[in-house]
Design a protein around this motif. Structure first.
Motif, PDB file in Angstrom:
ATOM      1  N   ASN A  81      -3.912  -4.317 -18.709  1.00 24.78           N
ATOM      2  CA  ASN A  81      -4.795  -3.888 -17.620  1.00 24.78           C
ATOM      3  C   ASN A  81      -6.240  -4.327 -17.807  1.00 24.78           C
ATOM      4  N   GLU A  85      -5.965  -8.663 -12.175  1.00 25.10           N
ATOM      5  CA  GLU A  85      -4.539  -8.764 -11.871  1.00 25.10           C
ATOM      6  C   GLU A  85      -4.160 -10.127 -11.291  1.00 25.10           C
ATOM      7  N   GLY A 119       4.450  -1.467 -14.555  1.00 27.16           N
ATOM      8  CA  GLY A 119       3.481  -1.738 -13.493  1.00 27.16           C
ATOM      9  C   GLY A 119       2.430  -2.743 -13.919  1.00 27.16           C
ATOM     10  N   ALA A 123       2.346  -6.794 -12.310  1.00 28.32           N
ATOM     11  CA  ALA A 123       1.143  -7.177 -11.568  1.00 28.32           C
ATOM     12  C   ALA A 123       0.596  -8.528 -12.019  1.00 28.32           C
ATOM     13  N   ARG A 124       1.045  -9.003 -13.194  1.00 29.11           N
ATOM     14  CA  ARG A 124       0.414 -10.205 -13.748  1.00 29.11           C
ATOM     15  C   ARG A 124       1.415 -11.281 -14.145  1.00 29.11           C
ATOM     16  N   ARG A 159       2.367  -1.103  -6.888  1.00 32.25           N
ATOM     17  CA  ARG A 159       2.136  -2.500  -7.232  1.00 32.25           C
ATOM     18  C   ARG A 159       2.597  -3.401  -6.086  1.00 32.25           C
ATOM     19  N   GLU A 160       1.863  -4.463  -5.864  1.00 32.98           N
ATOM     20  CA  GLU A 160       2.120  -5.335  -4.709  1.00 32.98           C
ATOM     21  C   GLU A 160       3.559  -5.826  -4.664  1.00 32.98           C
TER      22      GLU A 160
END
Length: 264
Positions: A81, A85, A119, A123-124, A159-160
């Motif tokens: 984090n 992101e 999560g 995200a990455r 999360r997207e």
């Protein structure tokens, strides 16, 4: 100041930090976690020492105590984090974080921490990677008996990569009325802005929630949908359990020019 002194030692501190996670003393593990998170802040995922650290956490996870395992997963999540992101993880860091995620999945007590790590990971990484794993984790977590796990699962759905997973989001809907206020708050955070899935009528009862924070979050969600002060006042009345309160709507509608009487 103790954490700062340990972090200043850089990788020289790692052997003692990792050895200490075998301790069953929760406070000791929290102290070690603070130092590991300090290193994560300093290194970020771009540092070549990050992937080996994640690999060590994974390889030694089974030797850590339960509080040490939770600290290890939180430290790894903190590392992921630390950066934007939109910046994808390099392959070695992503693989090491994924291995740690898989190692943590076998421990039932680590479900909240595993969901948070999932999560941070999804995200990455490029679209589609780890999606099946994270979808299954979210679905299982949403129905878990532990409120912390349900809360972490709701945060994962934000999360997207999971925002288009309608099957997952539909499973999250009942948590707007969960018995635990912390879960209701997380559900509002995750679903309150989704106008396709959650209607204003679904949100109105939460204006009278026993938890004051839930009431506030519900009001913010409705304001985000364009409701103004008068409309919020009417919303509280029309969703009130008291018939006398609901009757007051007729008085408010009389002469009102900025609301549609037929709708209310």
């Amino acid at each position: 100041s103790c954490v700062a002194r340990v972090v200043a030692l850089e990788e020289a501190a790692l052997p003692r930090l990792l050895d200490g996670l075998a301790s069953a003393d929760e406070r000791a593990c929290a102290n070690l976690e603070a130092a590991l998170c300090g290193l994560a802040v300093r290194w970020k995922t771009s540092d070549p020492r990050s992937a080996p650290l994640l690999a060590q956490l994974c390889n030694r996870l089974a030797t850590f105590s339960p509080p040490g395992q939770a600290s290890a997963l939180r430290a790894a999540t903190g590392m992921l984090n630390q950066s934007d992101e939109k910046e994808l993880l390099n392959a070695s860091v992503a693989q090491a974080a994924g291995d740690l995620l898989q190692a943590g999945r076998v421990h039932e007590s680590l479900r909240p921490q595993v969901l948070m790590l999932a999560g941070a990971l999804i995200a990455r990484v490029p679209p589609g990677q780890w999606l099946d794993v994270c979808r299954n984790l979210a679905l299982a977590g949403l129905g878990d008996a532990d409120p912390k796990t349900r809360t972490a699962a709701l945060l994962l759905t934000m999360r997207e990569a999971l925002q288009t997973e309608h099957g997952v989001l539909n499973e999250a809907l009942p948590l707007l009325h969960d018995a635990e206020p912390t879960v209701r708050r997380a559900a509002l955070l995750a679903l309150g802005g989704n106008q396709e899935l959650v209607s204003e009528d679904d949100l109105l009862p939460l204006l009278h929630d026993p938890d004051h924070q839930v009431q506030q979050m519900c009001e913010l969600a409705l304001r985000g949908r364009g409701l103004q002060d008068r409309q919020l006042e009417l919303a509280r009345l029309i969703s009130d359990e008291s018939p006398a309160a609901r009757l007051q709507i007729l008085q408010h509608l009389r002469g009102a020019s900025d609301v549609e009487p037929g709708v209310w």
